[in-house]
Design a protein around this motif. Sequence first.
Motif, PDB file in Angstrom:
ATOM      1  N   CYS A  77      29.776  79.457  54.367  1.00 37.75           N
ATOM      2  CA  CYS A  77      28.767  79.873  55.343  1.00 37.75           C
ATOM      3  C   CYS A  77      28.118  78.686  56.050  1.00 37.75           C
ATOM      4  N   ILE A  78      27.759  77.679  55.276  1.00 40.91           N
ATOM      5  CA  ILE A  78      26.975  76.575  55.841  1.00 40.91           C
ATOM      6  C   ILE A  78      27.831  75.425  56.360  1.00 40.91           C
ATOM      7  N   LYS A  79      29.112  75.585  56.301  1.00 44.23           N
ATOM      8  CA  LYS A  79      30.023  74.520  56.743  1.00 44.23           C
ATOM      9  C   LYS A  79      29.683  73.980  58.142  1.00 44.23           C
ATOM     10  N   PRO A  80      29.382  74.843  59.104  1.00 40.67           N
ATOM     11  CA  PRO A  80      29.073  74.332  60.448  1.00 40.67           C
ATOM     12  C   PRO A  80      27.879  73.383  60.483  1.00 40.67           C
ATOM     13  N   ALA A  81      27.011  73.437  59.494  1.00 39.81           N
ATOM     14  CA  ALA A  81      25.818  72.583  59.490  1.00 39.81           C
ATOM     15  C   ALA A  81      26.092  71.208  58.898  1.00 39.81           C
ATOM     16  N   GLY A  82      27.331  70.950  58.499  1.00 41.94           N
ATOM     17  CA  GLY A  82      27.686  69.640  57.978  1.00 41.94           C
ATOM     18  C   GLY A  82      27.177  69.355  56.574  1.00 41.94           C
ATOM     19  N   PHE A  83      27.683  68.313  55.938  1.00 44.00           N
ATOM     20  CA  PHE A  83      27.284  67.930  54.572  1.00 44.00           C
ATOM     21  C   PHE A  83      27.270  69.141  53.660  1.00 44.00           C
ATOM     22  N   PHE A  84      28.261  70.030  53.825  1.00 42.53           N
ATOM     23  CA  PHE A  84      28.159  71.335  53.159  1.00 42.53           C
ATOM     24  C   PHE A  84      28.211  71.263  51.632  1.00 42.53           C
ATOM     25  N   ASN A  85      28.903  70.247  51.093  1.00 39.89           N
ATOM     26  CA  ASN A  85      28.933  70.120  49.634  1.00 39.89           C
ATOM     27  C   ASN A  85      27.544  69.799  49.078  1.00 39.89           C
ATOM     28  N   GLN A  86      26.916  68.816  49.698  1.00 38.01           N
ATOM     29  CA  GLN A  86      25.559  68.433  49.289  1.00 38.01           C
ATOM     30  C   GLN A  86      24.570  69.566  49.519  1.00 38.01           C
ATOM     31  N   LYS A  87      24.608  70.104  50.735  1.00 34.36           N
ATOM     32  CA  LYS A  87      23.608  71.101  51.108  1.00 34.36           C
ATOM     33  C   LYS A  87      23.723  72.384  50.298  1.00 34.36           C
ATOM     34  N   ALA A  88      24.934  72.731  49.891  1.00 36.17           N
ATOM     35  CA  ALA A  88      25.101  73.922  49.048  1.00 36.17           C
ATOM     36  C   ALA A  88      24.354  73.710  47.739  1.00 36.17           C
ATOM     37  N   SER A  89      24.497  72.543  47.169  1.00 34.59           N
ATOM     38  CA  SER A  89      23.805  72.277  45.906  1.00 34.59           C
ATOM     39  C   SER A  89      22.304  72.120  46.131  1.00 34.59           C
ATOM     40  N   TYR A  90      21.919  71.541  47.265  1.00 29.31           N
ATOM     41  CA  TYR A  90      20.487  71.433  47.583  1.00 29.31           C
ATOM     42  C   TYR A  90      19.858  72.814  47.745  1.00 29.31           C
ATOM     43  N   LEU A  91      20.578  73.714  48.396  1.00 30.12           N
ATOM     44  CA  LEU A  91      20.060  75.078  48.569  1.00 30.12           C
ATOM     45  C   LEU A  91      19.915  75.764  47.221  1.00 30.12           C
ATOM     46  N   LYS A  92      20.883  75.544  46.347  1.00 29.70           N
ATOM     47  CA  LYS A  92      20.799  76.094  44.989  1.00 29.70           C
ATOM     48  C   LYS A  92      19.548  75.561  44.284  1.00 29.70           C
ATOM     49  N   ASN A  93      19.303  74.263  44.449  1.00 26.88           N
ATOM     50  CA  ASN A  93      18.143  73.642  43.795  1.00 26.88           C
ATOM     51  C   ASN A  93      16.821  74.232  44.279  1.00 26.88           C
ATOM     52  N   ILE A  94      16.655  74.319  45.586  1.00 25.03           N
ATOM     53  CA  ILE A  94      15.385  74.816  46.127  1.00 25.03           C
ATOM     54  C   ILE A  94      15.235  76.314  45.836  1.00 25.03           C
ATOM     55  N   ALA A  95      16.362  77.036  45.815  1.00 27.34           N
ATOM     56  CA  ALA A  95      16.320  78.464  45.499  1.00 27.34           C
ATOM     57  C   ALA A  95      15.874  78.658  44.054  1.00 27.34           C
ATOM     58  N   GLU A  96      16.439  77.858  43.160  1.00 28.37           N
ATOM     59  CA  GLU A  96      16.051  77.931  41.754  1.00 28.37           C
ATOM     60  C   GLU A  96      14.566  77.599  41.590  1.00 28.37           C
ATOM     61  N   PHE A  97      14.122  76.610  42.331  1.00 27.01           N
ATOM     62  CA  PHE A  97      12.717  76.201  42.267  1.00 27.01           C
ATOM     63  C   PHE A  97      11.782  77.360  42.633  1.00 27.01           C
ATOM     64  N   PHE A  98      12.074  78.039  43.725  1.00 27.36           N
ATOM     65  CA  PHE A  98      11.207  79.137  44.158  1.00 27.36           C
ATOM     66  C   PHE A  98      11.304  80.338  43.223  1.00 27.36           C
ATOM     67  N   VAL A  99      12.509  80.654  42.784  1.00 33.64           N
ATOM     68  CA  VAL A  99      12.686  81.795  41.884  1.00 33.64           C
ATOM     69  C   VAL A  99      11.944  81.559  40.565  1.00 33.64           C
ATOM     70  N   LYS A 100      12.097  80.367  40.002  1.00 35.03           N
ATOM     71  CA  LYS A 100      11.493  80.085  38.697  1.00 35.03           C
ATOM     72  C   LYS A 100      10.004  79.750  38.756  1.00 35.03           C
ATOM     73  N   ASN A 101       9.483  79.592  39.970  1.00 35.78           N
ATOM     74  CA  ASN A 101       8.045  79.312  40.091  1.00 35.78           C
ATOM     75  C   ASN A 101       7.280  80.448  40.754  1.00 35.78           C
ATOM     76  N   GLY A 102       7.878  81.628  40.773  1.00 31.90           N
ATOM     77  CA  GLY A 102       7.171  82.783  41.307  1.00 31.90           C
ATOM     78  C   GLY A 102       7.032  82.808  42.814  1.00 31.90           C
ATOM     79  N   SER A 103       7.912  82.114  43.484  1.00 38.94           N
ATOM     80  CA  SER A 103       7.960  82.140  44.952  1.00 38.94           C
ATOM     81  C   SER A 103       6.651  81.733  45.619  1.00 38.94           C
ATOM     82  N   PHE A 104       6.465  82.136  46.874  1.00 39.29           N
ATOM     83  CA  PHE A 104       5.363  81.631  47.704  1.00 39.29           C
ATOM     84  C   PHE A 104       3.971  81.993  47.181  1.00 39.29           C
ATOM     85  N   ASN A 105       3.800  83.219  46.739  1.00 35.95           N
ATOM     86  CA  ASN A 105       2.478  83.662  46.294  1.00 35.95           C
ATOM     87  C   ASN A 105       1.903  82.803  45.180  1.00 35.95           C
TER      88      ASN A 105
END
Length: 208
Positions: A74-102
């Motif tokens: 999906c994110i291939k067009p945005a470049g650095f897709f290997n790094q960014k896929a793992s970065y997205l996983k990291n930030i997603a995990e961060f929000f999920v495990k910290n109760g999101s925005f609220n």
Amino acid sequence: MKRKLEDIYYRLLERFSYQSWWPADSKDEMVIGALLTQNTSWNNVEIAITNMKRENLCSLEKIFKADCEVLKKCIKPAGFFNQKASYLKNIAEFFVKNGSFNKLDMFDNATLRKKLLSVKGVGKETADSILLYAFNRAVFVVDAYTRRLVERHNLLKEISYDNIQHLFESNLKKDSSLFGEYHALIVKNAKVFCKTKPLCYNCPILGI
DNA sequence: CACCAGGAATGTA
DNA sequence: TACATTCATGGT
């Protein structure tokens, strides 16, 4: 200095009007866009986000549970897709495990910034973008264009992220809407006048 | 063909 | 602390 920064702001505002950033349909999408746009044109990020929406992956919860290969595709067009896929996983995990925005909204600016910076893939600009546009905090975002602007106008003797950020934050009303517009206008101006002139020479708005 | 885009992590000195 | 290198696609 206060007068000078306000003058630049109003000249940009008069020329381009309000930008109403961040361009996203949700806070999740804002965070996703902030990571994908690292050293990447927004045009390519939009393609990636469109792909993610089609695959129903455009939320932090979905990314957290998503298959990495599908995400990369999906994110291939945005470049650095290997790094960014793992970065997205990291930030997603961060929000999920910290109760999101609220829940995260309970923390003050400095604490929340440190937490965001602890996520691998989130640097100062990305953290501040999220603080400003997803949490509505009065934090000034410093990007390459802001740096050029400060350099060209000789607003500082020591150019650094922290100095530039302090320059704007200490000379303007601490208002997240103002900061959000200011940053958006700087980027808008760069997109219009710096396409073939990377250093913004002959920019009619800022005289640089 | 060269250069750049709304950076960040990692390694070196 | 201060640079250099790496990551990668799409537009100009």
